[in-house]
Design a protein around this motif. Structure first.
Motif, PDB file in Angstrom:
ATOM      1  N   PHE A 116       0.795  -1.412   0.024  1.00 56.45           N
ATOM      2  CA  PHE A 116      -0.203   0.046  -0.020  1.00 56.45           C
ATOM      3  C   PHE A 116       0.732   1.441   0.088  1.00 56.45           C
ATOM      4  O   PHE A 116       1.591   1.542  -0.976  1.00 56.45           O
ATOM      5  CB  PHE A 116      -0.887  -0.138   1.052  1.00 56.45           C
ATOM      6  N   SER A 117       0.479   2.050   0.914  1.00 55.77           N
ATOM      7  CA  SER A 117       1.257   3.597   0.798  1.00 55.77           C
ATOM      8  C   SER A 117       2.503   3.409   1.118  1.00 55.77           C
ATOM      9  O   SER A 117       3.382   4.573   1.024  1.00 55.77           O
ATOM     10  CB  SER A 117       0.467   4.539   1.750  1.00 55.77           C
ATOM     11  N   VAL A 118       3.198   2.531   1.909  1.00 58.42           N
ATOM     12  CA  VAL A 118       4.703   2.363   1.867  1.00 58.42           C
ATOM     13  C   VAL A 118       5.311   2.510   0.313  1.00 58.42           C
ATOM     14  O   VAL A 118       6.525   3.000   0.158  1.00 58.42           O
ATOM     15  CB  VAL A 118       5.122   1.090   2.408  1.00 58.42           C
ATOM     16  N   THR A 119       4.520   2.334  -0.960  1.00 60.64           N
ATOM     17  CA  THR A 119       4.919   2.743  -1.909  1.00 60.64           C
ATOM     18  C   THR A 119       5.316   4.081  -2.327  1.00 60.64           C
ATOM     19  O   THR A 119       6.113   4.406  -3.106  1.00 60.64           O
ATOM     20  CB  THR A 119       3.790   2.316  -2.961  1.00 60.64           C
ATOM     21  N   LYS A 120       4.757   5.017  -1.676  1.00 56.79           N
ATOM     22  CA  LYS A 120       4.780   6.356  -1.584  1.00 56.79           C
ATOM     23  C   LYS A 120       6.410   6.901  -1.512  1.00 56.79           C
ATOM     24  O   LYS A 120       6.898   7.694  -2.154  1.00 56.79           O
ATOM     25  CB  LYS A 120       3.999   6.987  -0.906  1.00 56.79           C
ATOM     26  N   SER A 121       6.977   6.045  -0.472  1.00 50.14           N
ATOM     27  CA  SER A 121       8.312   6.368  -0.151  1.00 50.14           C
ATOM     28  C   SER A 121       9.454   5.813  -1.041  1.00 50.14           C
ATOM     29  O   SER A 121      10.245   6.667  -1.383  1.00 50.14           O
ATOM     30  CB  SER A 121       8.503   5.863   1.395  1.00 50.14           C
ATOM     31  N   PHE A 122       9.041   4.873  -2.084  1.00 48.58           N
ATOM     32  CA  PHE A 122       9.616   4.253  -3.045  1.00 48.58           C
ATOM     33  C   PHE A 122       9.346   5.148  -4.197  1.00 48.58           C
ATOM     34  O   PHE A 122      10.519   5.862  -4.807  1.00 48.58           O
ATOM     35  CB  PHE A 122       9.270   2.837  -3.445  1.00 48.58           C
ATOM     36  N   LEU A 123       8.270   5.829  -4.476  1.00 45.00           N
ATOM     37  CA  LEU A 123       7.914   6.820  -5.404  1.00 45.00           C
ATOM     38  C   LEU A 123       8.671   8.187  -5.366  1.00 45.00           C
ATOM     39  O   LEU A 123       9.394   8.501  -6.213  1.00 45.00           O
ATOM     40  CB  LEU A 123       6.392   6.922  -5.477  1.00 45.00           C
ATOM     41  N   SER A 124       8.684   8.570  -3.970  1.00 42.60           N
ATOM     42  CA  SER A 124       9.512  10.015  -3.941  1.00 42.60           C
ATOM     43  C   SER A 124      11.005   9.598  -4.125  1.00 42.60           C
ATOM     44  O   SER A 124      11.564  10.643  -4.538  1.00 42.60           O
ATOM     45  CB  SER A 124       9.337  10.364  -2.349  1.00 42.60           C
ATOM     46  N   THR A 125      11.560   8.428  -3.699  1.00 46.34           N
ATOM     47  CA  THR A 125      12.933   8.042  -4.179  1.00 46.34           C
ATOM     48  C   THR A 125      13.263   8.422  -5.703  1.00 46.34           C
ATOM     49  O   THR A 125      14.136   8.621  -6.151  1.00 46.34           O
ATOM     50  CB  THR A 125      13.209   6.948  -3.914  1.00 46.34           C
ATOM     51  N   MET A 126      12.029   7.840  -6.456  1.00 49.00           N
ATOM     52  CA  MET A 126      12.252   8.349  -7.966  1.00 49.00           C
ATOM     53  C   MET A 126      12.444   9.683  -8.441  1.00 49.00           C
ATOM     54  O   MET A 126      13.223   9.879  -9.191  1.00 49.00           O
ATOM     55  CB  MET A 126      10.917   7.542  -8.742  1.00 49.00           C
ATOM     56  N   ALA A 127      11.638  10.607  -7.605  1.00 51.97           N
ATOM     57  CA  ALA A 127      11.917  12.023  -7.563  1.00 51.97           C
ATOM     58  C   ALA A 127      13.273  12.565  -7.153  1.00 51.97           C
ATOM     59  O   ALA A 127      13.954  13.384  -7.875  1.00 51.97           O
ATOM     60  CB  ALA A 127      10.861  12.705  -7.173  1.00 51.97           C
ATOM     61  N   GLY A 128      13.638  11.791  -6.328  1.00 56.94           N
ATOM     62  CA  GLY A 128      15.006  12.065  -5.771  1.00 56.94           C
ATOM     63  C   GLY A 128      16.405  11.844  -6.704  1.00 56.94           C
ATOM     64  O   GLY A 128      17.126  12.689  -6.903  1.00 56.94           O
TER      65      GLY A 128
END
Length: 384
Positions: A116-128
């Motif tokens: 679920f929303s743990v995915t968001k921390s992976f997604l933000s890393t793509m921005a980083g």
């Protein structure tokens, strides 16, 4: 290793990467995780056993059939439906790492489950990584400078920056993959029509947890990278930290985009309509260990220290939220008895990756009743 020891090593001229390579343990791919005893870790053994027993005894109360749990959990949302894949989950599972080594584990840590929303921390890393690579020049750039397809047209949406998307205070308005921004997590009080037709908030002023807007970030990053984000994650992060080949990152069934003549799936930043990251506890722990080491893995810099620092700075609208990482600052989501330097990824159903730099600790829990996570961490901190 204590932060005091790290400071001493920096003073004598070693870089962070050199320190981590010399002093820390990094698990190799597919190898047995090296263990550390509670005595070696200077942890109270009885207290640690109590922590594990607590995690096992407080399983998330929702159905193990996650399709049922999702529909029940978000039944108040108008038009809500399952748009992407789901998977029946396992029981409680988790790992506690001390100095990278395995201090404790419970449940099936190799089982792949939705997170679920743990995915968001992976997604933000793509921005980083896009910022590190100069694909994005500045997090305060308007996103309209990078997309011209209408997603950020209009007076309101054209103001929105990458920072605001990452902090979930963008107030983006529109429809993406059938999801309407106003219908995602409406307030529990008041009339839904009032919510639907309410004047939009000024971007950057109010945090609103909203998966449609998170998926707009994912869609925007797909256009910046010009390749599927799961491929970026695999090449830039997961292969380098020795993750397994079992994790998958899904999008909604109709979320296809053509870029450079190729059809690509735009993945989601969560799973509340299905999709998102499906991953094992062990692979989540590796990701957490990378952040514990400030973006360095076995002498290789993977994520810049500058990005990680940005990611865990409190946003102005919400002191407990950074760039899709939750922060244990004094605020509405503070865990009493746990240090304010702790930060974490959190997902529906009690999925967490927790980073505690002060104690050189990474904690992963799966399917812990979400209301119990503060008590769980307080018990663990006391055992330390």
């Amino acid at each position: 290793m204590s932060m005091k020891t790290l400071s001493t090593l920096f003073i004598i001229g070693l870089t962070y990467a050199q320190v981590t390579a010399q002093m820390y343990y990094f698990p190799e791919r597919a190898a047995l995780w090296e263990e550390i005893t509670s005595e070696e870790a200077r942890v109270n053994g009885d207290g640690l056993a109590d922590v594990i027993a607590f995690a096992k005894a407080n399983e998330y109360s929702g159905s193990r059939d996650l399709r049922i749990a999702i529909l029940e959990g978000f039944k108040r949302e108008p038009f809500h439906e399952i748009l992407g894949p789901t998977k029946k989950r396992g029981g409680p599972a988790g790992m506690i790492l001390k100095d990278g080594k395995l201090l404790a584990q419970w449940g099936d840590t190799k089982r792949v489950d939705m997170t679920f929303s743990v995915t968001k921390s992976f997604l933000s890393t793509m921005a980083g990584l896009a910022l590190d690579k100069k694909l994005i020049t500045n997090v305060d750039d308007p996103v309209k400078n990078y997309l011209w397809d209408g997603t950020f047209d209009g007076h309101h949406n054209s103001q929105i920056t990458w920072r605001q998307l990452l902090q979930q205070n963008s107030a983006w308005q529109g429809i993406l993959w059938g999801g309407k921004d106003w219908a995602d997590r409406p307030p529990r009080e008041g009339d839904l029509d009032d919510w639907q037709y309410a004047a939009p908030k000024t971007p950057g002023t109010v945090m609103e947890y909203n998966d449609v807007r998170v998926n707009v970030l994912s869609y925007s990053l797909l256009h910046v990278w010009r390749k599927p984000l799961p491929q970026v994650l695999k090449e830039k992060v997961m292969d380098k930290i020795g993750a397994s080949t079992t994790w998958r990152w899904h999008g909604y069934k109709d979320a296809w985009v053509e870029i450079d003549g190729l059809q690509m799936k735009s993945v989601t930043g969560g799973g509340h309509s299905g999709a998102g990251l499906f991953i094992s506890t062990e692979d989540m722990a590796r990701f957490g260990l990378l952040f514990l080491h400030d973006g360095v893995w076995n002498n290789e810099r993977i994520i810049s220290s500058e990005w990680i620092q940005k990611a865990i700075e409190p946003s102005i609208p919400n002191v407990n939220y950074g760039f899709m990482w939750w922060l244990n600052k004094k605020g509405p989501r503070h865990w009493e008895g746990v240090g304010e330097e702790v930060y974490y990824a959190a997902g529906f159903g009690g999925n967490f990756i927790i980073i505690d730099r002060k104690h050189d600790l990474v904690v992963v829990t799966r399917w812990l009743e979400p209301s119990k996570i503060g008590e769980f961490m307080a018990k663990l901190t006391k055992a330390l």
